[in-house]
Motif scaffolding. Structure first.
Motif, PDB file in Angstrom:
ATOM      1  N   CYS A 114     -73.724  56.691 115.152  1.00 48.39           N
ATOM      2  CA  CYS A 114     -72.965  55.534 115.605  1.00 48.39           C
ATOM      3  C   CYS A 114     -73.382  55.165 117.026  1.00 48.39           C
ATOM      4  O   CYS A 114     -73.482  56.031 117.895  1.00 48.39           O
ATOM      5  CB  CYS A 114     -71.466  55.862 115.566  1.00 48.39           C
ATOM      6  N   ALA A 122     -71.670  53.587 119.068  1.00 43.42           N
ATOM      7  CA  ALA A 122     -70.512  53.617 119.966  1.00 43.42           C
ATOM      8  C   ALA A 122     -70.059  55.032 120.289  1.00 43.42           C
ATOM      9  O   ALA A 122     -69.848  55.374 121.439  1.00 43.42           O
ATOM     10  CB  ALA A 122     -69.366  52.822 119.366  1.00 43.42           C
ATOM     11  N   CYS A 123     -69.893  55.855 119.244  1.00 46.54           N
ATOM     12  CA  CYS A 123     -69.315  57.183 119.479  1.00 46.54           C
ATOM     13  C   CYS A 123     -70.258  58.325 119.079  1.00 46.54           C
ATOM     14  O   CYS A 123     -69.898  59.484 119.204  1.00 46.54           O
ATOM     15  CB  CYS A 123     -67.987  57.320 118.739  1.00 46.54           C
ATOM     16  N   GLN A 163     -65.632  56.896 111.906  1.00 49.83           N
ATOM     17  CA  GLN A 163     -64.850  57.508 112.974  1.00 49.83           C
ATOM     18  C   GLN A 163     -64.189  56.453 113.864  1.00 49.83           C
ATOM     19  O   GLN A 163     -63.005  56.523 114.147  1.00 49.83           O
ATOM     20  CB  GLN A 163     -65.753  58.405 113.822  1.00 49.83           C
ATOM     21  N   CYS A 164     -64.965  55.464 114.304  1.00 48.50           N
ATOM     22  CA  CYS A 164     -64.414  54.492 115.254  1.00 48.50           C
ATOM     23  C   CYS A 164     -64.374  53.082 114.678  1.00 48.50           C
ATOM     24  O   CYS A 164     -63.807  52.182 115.288  1.00 48.50           O
ATOM     25  CB  CYS A 164     -65.216  54.506 116.555  1.00 48.50           C
ATOM     26  N   SER A 182     -71.095  59.388 116.280  1.00 53.34           N
ATOM     27  CA  SER A 182     -70.729  60.117 115.073  1.00 53.34           C
ATOM     28  C   SER A 182     -71.822  59.944 114.024  1.00 53.34           C
ATOM     29  O   SER A 182     -72.511  58.933 113.984  1.00 53.34           O
ATOM     30  CB  SER A 182     -69.399  59.586 114.532  1.00 53.34           C
ATOM     31  N   CYS A 201     -69.284  52.936 110.941  1.00 58.72           N
ATOM     32  CA  CYS A 201     -68.867  54.262 111.388  1.00 58.72           C
ATOM     33  C   CYS A 201     -67.465  54.531 110.876  1.00 58.72           C
ATOM     34  O   CYS A 201     -66.563  53.715 111.073  1.00 58.72           O
ATOM     35  CB  CYS A 201     -68.901  54.323 112.912  1.00 58.72           C
TER      36      CYS A 201
HETATM   37 ZN   LIG Z   1     -68.362  55.411 115.847  1.00 56.02          ZN
END
Ligand SMILES: [Zn+2]
Length: 56
Positions: free
Chosen positions: A10, A12-13, A34-35, A15, A32
């Motif tokens: 990801c 952004a994060c 996760q986020c 993951s 993603c």
């Molecule tokens: Zn993410």
């Protein structure tokens, strides 16, 4: 030569819990789990063993 990761992460994060979602407007998107961040899937994403989900 730079060494690329074998699987996408990801943006952004970071993951690795990603899935491919087919978007009618943008085509296949990598999302993603996760986020919630998503982006247009690349060929590299498709070569990974991640879930492909057909959005309704
Ligand atoms: Zn993410």
């Amino acid at each position: 030569m730079p060494i690329f990761e074998d699987f996408p992460t990801c943006f952004a994060c970071r993951s690795i819990d990603l899935e491919i979602v087919h978007n009618d407007d943008f085509g296949p998107m990598t999302a993603c789990t996760q986020c919630g961040y998503s982006w247009i899937a690349t060929f590299k994403d498709f070569t990974s063993e991640i879930t492909i989900t057909k959005a309704s």
